[in-house]
Write a protein that holds these residues in place. Structure first.
Motif, PDB file in Angstrom:
ATOM      1  N   GLU A 272      17.080   2.822   5.340  1.00 17.29           N
ATOM      2  CA  GLU A 272      17.032   2.793   6.804  1.00 17.29           C
ATOM      3  C   GLU A 272      15.807   1.996   7.262  1.00 17.29           C
ATOM      4  O   GLU A 272      14.674   2.334   6.909  1.00 17.29           O
ATOM      5  N   VAL A 273      16.035   0.945   8.043  1.00 19.05           N
ATOM      6  CA  VAL A 273      14.953   0.060   8.486  1.00 19.05           C
ATOM      7  C   VAL A 273      14.475   0.501   9.865  1.00 19.05           C
ATOM      8  O   VAL A 273      15.263   0.633  10.794  1.00 19.05           O
ATOM      9  N   LYS A 274      13.166   0.722   9.973  1.00 14.08           N
ATOM     10  CA  LYS A 274      12.547   1.079  11.245  1.00 14.08           C
ATOM     11  C   LYS A 274      11.348   0.173  11.477  1.00 14.08           C
ATOM     12  O   LYS A 274      10.468   0.085  10.620  1.00 14.08           O
ATOM     13  N   SER A 275      11.364  -0.501  12.616  1.00 13.19           N
ATOM     14  CA  SER A 275      10.281  -1.430  12.979  1.00 13.19           C
ATOM     15  C   SER A 275      10.062  -2.459  11.877  1.00 13.19           C
ATOM     16  O   SER A 275       8.919  -2.815  11.549  1.00 13.19           O
ATOM     17  N   GLY A 276      11.155  -2.926  11.271  1.00 12.85           N
ATOM     18  CA  GLY A 276      11.064  -3.974  10.266  1.00 12.85           C
ATOM     19  C   GLY A 276      10.607  -3.506   8.900  1.00 12.85           C
ATOM     20  O   GLY A 276      10.279  -4.325   8.037  1.00 12.85           O
ATOM     21  N   ARG A 277      10.589  -2.200   8.647  1.00 18.02           N
ATOM     22  CA  ARG A 277      10.129  -1.675   7.363  1.00 18.02           C
ATOM     23  C   ARG A 277      11.057  -0.547   6.896  1.00 18.02           C
ATOM     24  O   ARG A 277      11.711   0.101   7.710  1.00 18.02           O
ATOM     25  N   PHE A 278      11.121  -0.368   5.576  1.00 17.82           N
ATOM     26  CA  PHE A 278      11.876   0.732   5.001  1.00 17.82           C
ATOM     27  C   PHE A 278      10.975   1.495   4.022  1.00 17.82           C
ATOM     28  O   PHE A 278       9.909   1.000   3.623  1.00 17.82           O
ATOM     29  N   GLN A 279      11.393   2.681   3.631  1.00 22.29           N
ATOM     30  CA  GLN A 279      10.529   3.575   2.845  1.00 22.29           C
ATOM     31  C   GLN A 279      10.984   3.654   1.389  1.00 22.29           C
ATOM     32  O   GLN A 279      12.178   3.678   1.097  1.00 22.29           O
ATOM     33  N   VAL A 280       9.999   3.677   0.496  1.00 22.15           N
ATOM     34  CA  VAL A 280      10.266   3.884  -0.937  1.00 22.15           C
ATOM     35  C   VAL A 280       9.337   4.973  -1.460  1.00 22.15           C
ATOM     36  O   VAL A 280       8.273   5.223  -0.894  1.00 22.15           O
TER      37      VAL A 280
ATOM     38  N   LYS B 101       1.756  21.219  -6.976  1.00 20.30           N
ATOM     39  CA  LYS B 101       2.048  21.150  -8.411  1.00 20.30           C
ATOM     40  C   LYS B 101       2.123  19.713  -8.907  1.00 20.30           C
ATOM     41  O   LYS B 101       2.189  19.469 -10.106  1.00 20.30           O
ATOM     42  N   GLY B 102       2.136  18.747  -8.010  1.00 17.62           N
ATOM     43  CA  GLY B 102       2.196  17.348  -8.414  1.00 17.62           C
ATOM     44  C   GLY B 102       2.255  16.446  -7.199  1.00 17.62           C
ATOM     45  O   GLY B 102       2.447  16.901  -6.067  1.00 17.62           O
ATOM     46  N   TYR B 103       2.070  15.148  -7.451  1.00 22.91           N
ATOM     47  CA  TYR B 103       2.069  14.178  -6.362  1.00 22.91           C
ATOM     48  C   TYR B 103       2.984  12.999  -6.694  1.00 22.91           C
ATOM     49  O   TYR B 103       3.262  12.697  -7.858  1.00 22.91           O
ATOM     50  N   LYS B 104       3.433  12.339  -5.659  1.00 25.27           N
ATOM     51  CA  LYS B 104       4.191  11.099  -5.763  1.00 25.27           C
ATOM     52  C   LYS B 104       3.597  10.115  -4.772  1.00 25.27           C
ATOM     53  O   LYS B 104       2.697  10.468  -3.982  1.00 25.27           O
ATOM     54  N   LEU B 105       4.066   8.889  -4.796  1.00 22.49           N
ATOM     55  CA  LEU B 105       3.588   7.873  -3.863  1.00 22.49           C
ATOM     56  C   LEU B 105       4.682   7.543  -2.861  1.00 22.49           C
ATOM     57  O   LEU B 105       5.855   7.445  -3.214  1.00 22.49           O
ATOM     58  N   SER B 106       4.289   7.368  -1.615  1.00 20.24           N
ATOM     59  CA  SER B 106       5.224   6.999  -0.547  1.00 20.24           C
ATOM     60  C   SER B 106       4.682   5.759   0.145  1.00 20.24           C
ATOM     61  O   SER B 106       3.475   5.654   0.407  1.00 20.24           O
ATOM     62  N   ALA B 107       5.582   4.794   0.411  1.00 22.55           N
ATOM     63  CA  ALA B 107       5.135   3.537   1.009  1.00 22.55           C
ATOM     64  C   ALA B 107       6.179   2.990   1.962  1.00 22.55           C
ATOM     65  O   ALA B 107       7.379   3.229   1.808  1.00 22.55           O
ATOM     66  N   ASP B 108       5.712   2.238   2.971  1.00 19.97           N
ATOM     67  CA  ASP B 108       6.579   1.490   3.879  1.00 19.97           C
ATOM     68  C   ASP B 108       6.528   0.026   3.467  1.00 19.97           C
ATOM     69  O   ASP B 108       5.446  -0.574   3.392  1.00 19.97           O
ATOM     70  N   VAL B 109       7.696  -0.567   3.204  1.00 21.38           N
ATOM     71  CA  VAL B 109       7.782  -1.929   2.664  1.00 21.38           C
ATOM     72  C   VAL B 109       8.527  -2.815   3.652  1.00 21.38           C
ATOM     73  O   VAL B 109       9.461  -2.367   4.329  1.00 21.38           O
ATOM     74  N   ASP B 110       8.126  -4.070   3.719  1.00 21.75           N
ATOM     75  CA  ASP B 110       8.777  -5.042   4.613  1.00 21.75           C
ATOM     76  C   ASP B 110      10.258  -5.175   4.269  1.00 21.75           C
ATOM     77  O   ASP B 110      10.644  -5.209   3.093  1.00 21.75           O
ATOM     78  N   GLU B 111      11.090  -5.251   5.305  1.00 21.39           N
ATOM     79  CA  GLU B 111      12.543  -5.308   5.113  1.00 21.39           C
ATOM     80  C   GLU B 111      12.992  -6.535   4.323  1.00 21.39           C
ATOM     81  O   GLU B 111      14.099  -6.567   3.785  1.00 21.39           O
ATOM     82  N   PHE B 112      12.138  -7.564   4.193  1.00 18.48           N
ATOM     83  CA  PHE B 112      12.455  -8.754   3.410  1.00 18.48           C
ATOM     84  C   PHE B 112      12.793  -8.393   1.960  1.00 18.48           C
ATOM     85  O   PHE B 112      13.599  -9.057   1.305  1.00 18.48           O
ATOM     86  N   TYR B 113      12.169  -7.313   1.457  1.00 16.96           N
ATOM     87  CA  TYR B 113      12.347  -6.937   0.054  1.00 16.96           C
ATOM     88  C   TYR B 113      13.425  -5.876  -0.143  1.00 16.96           C
ATOM     89  O   TYR B 113      13.580  -5.353  -1.252  1.00 16.96           O
ATOM     90  N   LEU B 114      14.183  -5.560   0.889  1.00 18.68           N
ATOM     91  CA  LEU B 114      15.165  -4.472   0.787  1.00 18.68           C
ATOM     92  C   LEU B 114      16.175  -4.709  -0.336  1.00 18.68           C
ATOM     93  O   LEU B 114      16.532  -3.781  -1.062  1.00 18.68           O
ATOM     94  N   ASP B 115      16.640  -5.949  -0.476  1.00 25.87           N
ATOM     95  CA  ASP B 115      17.645  -6.245  -1.508  1.00 25.87           C
ATOM     96  C   ASP B 115      17.033  -6.481  -2.880  1.00 25.87           C
ATOM     97  O   ASP B 115      17.755  -6.673  -3.860  1.00 25.87           O
TER      98      ASP B 115
ATOM     99  N   GLN C 160       0.842  -1.197   0.000  1.00 24.89           N
ATOM    100  CA  GLN C 160       0.000   0.000   0.000  1.00 24.89           C
ATOM    101  C   GLN C 160       0.884   1.256   0.000  1.00 24.89           C
ATOM    102  O   GLN C 160       1.894   1.309   0.698  1.00 24.89           O
ATOM    103  N   ALA C 161       0.489   2.235  -0.796  1.00 22.71           N
ATOM    104  CA  ALA C 161       1.211   3.507  -0.857  1.00 22.71           C
ATOM    105  C   ALA C 161       0.214   4.652  -0.789  1.00 22.71           C
ATOM    106  O   ALA C 161      -0.954   4.493  -1.154  1.00 22.71           O
ATOM    107  N   LYS C 162       0.673   5.799  -0.322  1.00 25.00           N
ATOM    108  CA  LYS C 162      -0.185   6.984  -0.211  1.00 25.00           C
ATOM    109  C   LYS C 162       0.342   8.105  -1.083  1.00 25.00           C
ATOM    110  O   LYS C 162       1.555   8.258  -1.267  1.00 25.00           O
ATOM    111  N   ALA C 163      -0.592   8.886  -1.626  1.00 23.21           N
ATOM    112  CA  ALA C 163      -0.224  10.046  -2.446  1.00 23.21           C
ATOM    113  C   ALA C 163       0.223  11.178  -1.537  1.00 23.21           C
ATOM    114  O   ALA C 163      -0.483  11.556  -0.589  1.00 23.21           O
ATOM    115  N   VAL C 164       1.411  11.699  -1.807  1.00 24.21           N
ATOM    116  CA  VAL C 164       1.949  12.840  -1.056  1.00 24.21           C
ATOM    117  C   VAL C 164       2.443  13.875  -2.064  1.00 24.21           C
ATOM    118  O   VAL C 164       2.777  13.533  -3.202  1.00 24.21           O
ATOM    119  N   PRO C 165       2.490  15.154  -1.701  1.00 27.52           N
ATOM    120  CA  PRO C 165       2.969  16.186  -2.629  1.00 27.52           C
ATOM    121  C   PRO C 165       4.413  15.938  -3.050  1.00 27.52           C
ATOM    122  O   PRO C 165       5.214  15.383  -2.289  1.00 27.52           O
TER     123      PRO C 165
END
Length: 413
Positions: free
Chosen positions: A305-313, A264-278, A63-68
């Motif tokens: 950077e992994v926080k609580s088992g998740r990283f950001q993309v 002026k535009g949006y992007k998506l931000s998501a927290d992903v399980d650290e299993f997929y980091l590589d 899941q990802a959310k729209a952010v500016p």
């Protein structure tokens, strides 16, 4: 005395019976030890799936959310208590628009004292410049006066020279005239050199004074600009978010009181399980569903950077078409990790929690026997089978919570 004689045939009979009993006991022990642990269950209580030969799509979903695209924090540069609030959270503001006014009497008093001290220093420097100018003017006046004296001495010298040559002027008077002219001449030269050196020294001092005054004026300008920091204005145009200042509340320096989102535009931000980091990298493509349409997206940033088992993309929309998005909209992202390949597929299920994918119950008629297997890649729907299962075989994919110690399942309708 007579002794009892035991017949040999009776003794052999007992030995044979004992051997038979021991043989039966050994057989039953062997049967008990080698018999597979069996449990009878109903087919309606389990889920049975068939091994398929199909294209394995190596993807993941999250899941990802729209952010500016761009946001800026509203920071308090000078601490103080909130005196006035001019806008509300969610309002659209323009660059330079007043947002909040703070009040800090101690800081304002300190600013006034610093401003007074700087102005006083500037005045002292300007007075020093004026004194140098006056000194030059006085030297110029002295030079004019000395020049006048020199000119008088020169005119008298020329006149007396003629009179002496005509023997009209006494020799003593002529000597006196020559000495006075020599004196005025030397005096004039010395004063001229002195005035020249004095002017050069004054020019250097004036340059230094001007530099000091410029620094003081810049300091005064910075100080006066800092005084304006009690009025917090919008650093850019956009929409206010997380903006909740409270009247009368004191905020310390460098505290953030909100965010301005550039719309002026949006992007998506998501927290992903650290299993997929590589397995996630910049440039990987995926899709999201928006208004019943599939929209392409692409990974543009990975924060490892992994926080609580998740990283950001972060992901950007590939399409150049402007989408009618709103901040906070949630999207299910399907991210492709590799190309499709043909392989045997095992549907996901609760069995994995107890087996970790190392074994499974394979259905054969009304029985299901435990078998070791080897799994490879996975996606949200299937596991890739590397070994242990063939196309068309049926397996139990539901939970094995009650069957962990069982080797054979008897299946009843």
């Amino acid at each position: 005395m007579d002794s009892k004689v035991v017949r040999k045939s009776s003794k052999n009979k007992y030995l044979i019976i004992s051997f038979i009993i021991m043989l039966f006991l050994g057989y039953f022990i062997f049967i008990s030890a080698t018999k597979k642990r069996t449990l009878t269950i109903k087919k309606s209580e389990i889920t049975i799936k068939t091994i398929e030969r199909n294209s394995f799509e190596d993807f993941m979903s999250f899941q990802a959310k729209a952010v500016p695209l761009n946001s800026m924090l509203i920071n308090i540069i000078e601490g103080g208590a909130v005196q006035e609030i001019f806008v509300e959270n969610g309002d659209r503001v323009t660059k330079g628009q007043s947002l909040v006014r703070l009040y800090n009497p101690n800081a304002e008093l300190a600013y006034m004292q610093q401003e007074t001290a700087i102005i006083e220093q500037i005045n002292n420097l300007n007075k020093a410049k004026l004194d140098l100018r006056n000194q030059e003017l006085s030297l110029a006046k002295d030079l004019i006066s000395i020049g006048h004296d020199y000119q008088d001495a020169e005119d008298l010298y020329d006149l007396n020279k003629k009179l002496f040559e005509e023997q009209i002027l006494a020799k003593s008077e002529w000597v006196k005239t020559k000495e006075n002219f020599r004196f005025q001449q030397e005096r004039m030269n010395i004063i001229k050199q002195s005035v020249k050196k004095e002017k050069q020294a004054n020019q250097i001092q004036i340059v230094q004074l001007n530099q000091s005054i410029a620094v003081m004026n810049k300091s005064l300008e910075v100080l006066r600009n800092n005084q304006k920091n009690f009025l917090i204005t919008a650093p850019l145009s956009g929409r206010l978010s997380s903006f909740e200042p409270i009247l009368g509340k004191t905020y310390t320096q460098n505290t953030s009181i909100g965010t301005i989102d550039d719309r002026k535009g949006y992007k998506l931000s998501a927290d992903v399980d650290e299993f997929y980091l590589d397995r996630i990298a910049i440039g990987q493509k995926g899709t999201v569903d928006f208004n019943d349409k599939t929209v392409d997206v692409q990974i543009t940033r990975v924060i490892p950077e992994v926080k609580s088992g998740r990283f950001q993309v972060e992901l950007d929309f590939v399409s150049a078409n402007k989408l009618d998005l709103k901040q906070g909209l949630s999207f299910g992202v399907k991210l492709n990790l590799s190309e499709k390949t043909k392989t045997n597929l095992l549907a996901k299920g609760g069995f994995y929690g107890e087996t970790s994918g190392k074994w499974i119950f394979v259905v054969n008629g009304n029985k299901a026997e435990r078998r070791e297997i080897k799994l490879g890649r996975e996606n949200p729907l299937y596991y890739e089978i590397i070994g242990g299962l063939k196309t068309g075989e049926k397996v139990i994919t539901s939970s094995y919570k009650d069957y962990k110690q069982v080797e054979v399942l008897d299946l009843q309708e």
